[in-house]
Scaffold this motif. Structure first.
Motif, mmCIF file in Angstrom:
data_model
loop_
_atom_site.group_PDB
_atom_site.id
_atom_site.type_symbol
_atom_site.label_atom_id
_atom_site.label_comp_id
_atom_site.label_asym_id
_atom_site.label_seq_id
_atom_site.Cartn_x
_atom_site.Cartn_y
_atom_site.Cartn_z
ATOM 1 N N PRO B 48 6.899 -84.761 -57.181
ATOM 2 C CA PRO B 48 7.576 -84.151 -56.039
ATOM 3 C C PRO B 48 8.145 -85.235 -55.143
ATOM 4 O O PRO B 48 7.568 -86.319 -55.048
ATOM 5 N N MET B 328 15.416 -79.251 -55.020
ATOM 6 C CA MET B 328 14.266 -79.668 -55.804
ATOM 7 C C MET B 328 14.706 -80.824 -56.695
ATOM 8 O O MET B 328 14.825 -80.678 -57.911
ATOM 9 N N THR B 330 13.455 -83.313 -57.917
ATOM 10 C CA THR B 330 12.636 -83.861 -58.984
ATOM 11 C C THR B 330 12.123 -82.762 -59.900
ATOM 12 O O THR B 330 11.179 -82.965 -60.646
ATOM 13 N N ARG B 331 12.747 -81.598 -59.823
ATOM 14 C CA ARG B 331 12.318 -80.476 -60.657
ATOM 15 C C ARG B 331 13.425 -80.100 -61.621
ATOM 16 O O ARG B 331 14.601 -80.144 -61.282
#
Ligand SMILES: Cc1ncc(C[n+]2csc(CCOP(=O)(O)OP(=O)(O)O)c2C)c(N)n1
Ligand code: SF4
Ligand SMILES: [Mg+2]
Lengths: 350, 613
Positions: B48, B328, B330-331
């Motif tokens: 995250p 997001m 890092t998603r």
């Protein structure tokens, strides 16, 4: 009206340059700009400069953004490839083109809206990277193509055709260019071909980022009283620091000049720039002094023109990236490492 | 208390770490040592970007059956980050295991009664052994790898072999690491109950497969595809693609004699500039690309349209993530499908390539440059964070040395001298693809002026309606031509004829295969088709036509590929059933199974097994 091809019949007695080309070989299609537009004079100066430099026209790539100014590459060098890109982004397209083939001459044409407003970032970054190019801003203080709104180079207090006063500070592209590391910085006036043609020639011969801010009145929207980019205003306030002869390496220097009136600068390609000083103590190689001088005169409302700064030893982006001499677009045969190399890579990934 | 999980070669180990503690390489060592024992693993980094203290997780799925998709849950949690303790403990499967640093006593309330707790005083052991803080930190990680080897029955020789490879030539480092490894291993053997119910048993299920990240593979694809110009602007999760290209160029793109670069890499000031440079370079005959993610794609829109209309090859690697810019980062997601397929204003459509794993990141990465040149248009290679930034097992990369770069229809000076008629936008061959010349080709012929659409077929300025329409029709024809040139879909028939089909793409692949196998085991039959490119090949539409219900499995909220199918294939919406995972975690077989099972039940299919009394 769509396309105006010029008749290609040559007059038999037209003078030719060393390559056997006539002036006509450097022209483009007929301009569709307003009669009297400053931009057309700059196109004429580019044609003249390329003719005099004996350039093979097809070895020039001309790139532009969007605006009346950015339309002009159609009107010169018809035998060159041209690229009318998107608004304010000519510098990145030119940078990429330059990376692909270092052997061509890159001529970037832009407007003050194109480069000082929407494209200020790309203007800045292309200069600080030292892209080997000639970058000309045809500066009229307005958005010509969208019909006369102020641009970011309009002087504070100048008046629009409809009588509105500009309250924003102007962006001085010359000072910015010097700050950002352009290694050739000049300002000129579309109405002064004598000054402009040698400047363009010198800029083409210069290695590195050469920037020319050329005041170029818009007769349709910014040539009235109260404008600081009108023909009359610029003629009255033109403060030329020097004028220039460009001498290619072999030509001997014959005339004698009074000491202190001439500054000679040898460019990396062997050509010599002979600067006839008009402001006696102006040294075009001294960046800091040049910047001070500019600030003082501009504060007094003068339009300082001439070759304002040059660093003849400058490198360029290819030098910084240490690229091979062969243009990258000619390397196809040596680019693929092949199966054996891939097998080794595979082995290292188990 | 449920029984402790007993499983061999089929479980999930999750590491909870603090970023920057040197855990990444130790965790990787752990995963690769299992691979060296012939057992497939698929690790995933979870990092995250918005929690202070920067926790990171590394999840290793061990699967001798070869399931490489995420599974969800953790059977063994290696809890090395006190900050995320509570959520880490909560994510352990009932009957699972917890391994932690017991140097500081933990209140019993911090544990779960249904989880086997394995405490080892890692800090204490390190402090006794090492004096330097940096050593204490680094070797602590190796010590826990040693302990895990004991707990899971991992052969120490496999780990030692990897350490030997990693520090080749630095004997001191090898010795120091091996020492720490043994320290941890010996402690665990002596004080802990080894092995636990989760075990690794040597197998032969890895074969000659390789283990690499999609971004790295795509960068290699760019090298093999002949790219010489790369312009980029850093953005997670695409940065490591450009950085890998830089690394590979240092090795494969230097003139052997002068050591000068046969490539130019520019870190641009933003994505507008990076795509501008790519377009300029490609216009001028170099192969050029950029790597970016969704926010960058948004910024590039205007330029992408120009490249489409002016017909300039440009390769864009889009490593997708959740949106928007502060979303997001890092998603993982597959949520740029529409914004790439129809990027820009005006009537535009673009080629998309949809790799399923690093191997396809490589092949499609290289093919993208041929396609872009052949079709003179932008080509998007649509990775996502899941395949881009994680190492994945895949077939070895392959290359045919007889292959040459396909530069497409380029007229040379010789062609022009031979009197070939050149008109930049003339459809000479009837496939919609015109000929181009590179700037500087010929002193007299072949020059043209590049602009958007105000032109006729000879690139002369024109604002006439018929010229515009003719050009737009030709562009459509070119897109038709592209259908056959792009990678075709992969169809897999169920064991029995079925009215149900499923369409999926990209990183969904391993989870989908696993789900289909599980459905089949239940007697639920599903034909599948993996889409590998846009424009859609006719086989894709035939597949839809041949089934009553088609699940479209995607990792985005709005069923973007389904929209594209409906629009481009004139397919009735009711026929395409959405199966959507978009919480930022990679899609799992569990999820697909649950969704499809439920919907098949809704459609009144009785699983065979249940139907037979
Ligand atoms: C993204 C975008 N925004 C706005 C425009 C509209 N537009 C076209 S030319 C122009 C201004 C041009 O001004 P300048 O560069 O000074 O050129 P001039 O016409 O004065 O020579 C604008 C705003 C555009 N083409 N693209
Ligand atoms: S509007 Fe102004 S800038 Fe444009 S062509 Fe006319 S005079 Fe030139
Ligand atoms: Mg202007």
């Amino acid at each position: 009206m769509t396309y105006l091809a010029k008749p290609t019949l040559h007059h038999p007695n037209l003078p030719t340059n060393k390559l056997g080309f006539t002036h006509r070989d450097y022209e483009g299609s007929v301009s569709t700009l307003c009669a009297g537009c400053g931009h057309d004079s700059i196109s004429a100066a580019i044609i003249q400069a390329c003719f005099e430099l004996d350039l093979p026209p097809h070895r020039v790539a001309k790139l532009s953004g969007i605006g009346c100014s950015s339309k002009t590459p159609t009107y010169f060098l018809g035998a060159s490839h041209g690229f009318n890109s998107v608004h304010g982004r000519m510098p990145s397209v030119l940078t990429g083109a330059n990376l692909a083939n270092r052997d061509l001459i890159y001529l970037g044409v832009s407007g003050d809206g194109d480069s000082a407003s929407i494209g200020l970032g790309q203007f800045a970054h292309s200069l600080r990277r030292g892209v080997n190019m000639v970058y000309i801003v045809e500066n009229n203080g307005v958005y010509g193509l969208t019909k006369g709104q102020f641009s970011a180079t309009a002087d504070k207090g100048s008046k629009s055709k409809r009588g509105i006063l500009n309250s924003d500070e102007p962006i001085d592209m010359i000072s910015m260019a010097m700050n950002l590391g352009a290694s050739f910085v000049a300002r000129s006036f579309s109405g002064d071909k004598k000054q402009l043609v040698p400047l363009i020639k010198a800029a083409i011969q210069h290695r590195g980022a050469a920037f020319i801010d050329c005041v170029s009145p818009c007769v349709a929207f910014n040539n009235h009283i109260g404008s600081t980019k009108s023909f009359d205003y610029v003629r009255e306030h033109n403060d030329a620091v020097n004028f220039l002869d460009v001498i290619s390496g072999r030509e001997p220097i014959t005339t004698d000049y009074e000491p202190g009136t001439i500054q000679s600068v040898r460019q990396h390609d062997g050509s010599t720039l002979r600067l006839h000083k008009l402001a006696a103590d102006y040294d075009a190689r001294d960046r800091i002094a040049a910047m001070n001088f500019l600030q003082e005169r501009q504060a007094a409302g003068e339009v300082v023109t001439g070759l304002l700064y040059v660093d003849p030893e400058a490198g360029d982006l290819h030098a910084y990236l240490n690229t091979v001499e062969t243009p990258l677009n000619e390397l196809d045969a040596v680019l693929v490492p092949g199966k054996a190399a891939l097998d080794k890579i595979n082995a290292g990934l188990r | 208390m449920p029984e402790s999980i007993e499983r061999t070669n089929d479980f999930v180990v999750k590491f909870a770490n603090v970023n920057g503690s040197g855990s990444a390489s130790a965790n990787r060592l752990f995963a690769r040592s299992i691979l060296r024992m012939g057992v497939p693993v698929s690790p995933r980094n979870i990092f995250p970007s918005n929690i202070q203290g920067l926790p990171t997780w590394y999840e290793v799925r061990v699967s001798e059956a070869g399931h490489l998709g995420a599974r969800g849950g953790a059977d063994l949690m290696v809890a090395m980050n006190p900050q995320t303790w509570n959520e880490d403990i909560a994510s352990i499967e009932p009957g699972g295991y917890l391994f932690y640093d017991s140097t500081k006593a933990m209140p019993t309330s911090k544990f779960r009664s249904d989880v086997t707790v394995i405490g080892m005083p890692l800090t204490e052991i390190c402090n006794a052994e090492y004096t330097e803080p940096r050593e204490r930190q680094l070797f602590k990680n190796i010590i826990y790898v040693g302990a895990l080897a004991a707990l899971l029955d991992i052969e120490l020789a496999a780990v030692e072999g990897l350490l030997g490879d990693q520090f080749k030539g630095k004997e001191k480092l090898i010795a120091a690491n091996v020492h720490a490894l043994h320290l941890g291993n010996a402690y665990a053997m002596k004080h802990l109950d080894c092995p636990i119910g989760l075990r690794i048993r040597r197998a032969d299920a890895v074969g000659d497969r390789i283990f690499l990240e999609g971004n790295n593979a795509a960068a290699l694809g760019a090298v093999y595809g002949g790219a010489t110009v790369c312009a980029w602007y850093p953005i997670t999760p695409s940065s490591s693609l450009a950085e890998a290209f830089q690394r590979h160029c240092g090795r494969y793109r230097l003139d052997p004699e002068t050591k000068k670069s046969r490539h130019a890499i520019v870190q641009a000031e933003d994505e507008l500039a990076s795509i501008g440079m790519v377009i300029g370079a490609a216009w001028n005959g170099a192969r050029a690309f950029t790597a970016t993610s969704g926010p960058g794609i948004s910024l590039m829109q205007e330029f992408i349209g120009l490249a489409y209309f002016a017909e300039i090859p440009a390769v864009v690697f889009d490593v997708q993530r959740g949106g928007p810019s502060t979303g997001m980062p890092t998603r993982t997601q597959q949520s740029d499908i529409l914004s790439c397929a129809y990027a820009s204003h005006g009537d535009t459509k673009h080629i998309l390539l949809l790799p399923e794993d690093p191997r396809e990141c490589f092949t499609m990465g290289a093919d993208a440059f041929d396609l872009a040149d052949r079709l003179q248009t932008p080509v998007f290679v649509m990775l996502d964070l899941d395949i881009g930034m994680n190492e994945r097992l895949c077939a070895p990369l392959d290359w045919d040395d007889a292959r040459r770069l396909d530069r497409g229809k380029v007229m040379t000076a010789a062609d022009l001298d031979a009197g070939k008629d050149f008109g930049r936008y003339l459809d000479v061959d009837g496939d919609g693809i015109p000929y181009r010349t590179y700037p500087g080709t010929h002193p007299k012929r072949g020059a043209f002026f590049t602009r958007g659409t105000t032109k006729d077929s000879r690139a002369r300025y024109s604002e006439e309606g018929p010229d515009y329409v003719e050009n737009m029709q030709r562009l459509l024809k070119k897109f038709e031509t592209a259908k056959e040139l792009v990678p075709h879909p992969v169809v897999r028939d169920a064991k029995q004829p079925t009215r149900f089909g499923a369409i999926f793409y990209g990183s969904t692949s391993p989870a989908m295969h696993e789900a289909v196998a599980a459905l089949e085991a239940q007697g639920l039959h599903l034909d599948t088709l993996r889409i590998r490119a846009f424009p859609f090949h006719d086989d894709i539409l035939d597949f839809v036509a041949a089934h009553d219900h088609v699940f479209v499995v995607e990792q985005n909220r709005d069923a973007q590929l389904r929209t594209l199918l409906m629009t481009e294939g004139d397919i009735a919406p009711a026929k395409l059933i959405k199966v959507l995972n978009y919480d930022g975690t990679p899609i799992t077989a569990r999820f697909i199974l649950r969704e499809i099972e439920k919907r098949m039940a809704d459609a009144n299919v009785v699983p065979l097994r249940k139907a037979v009394p």
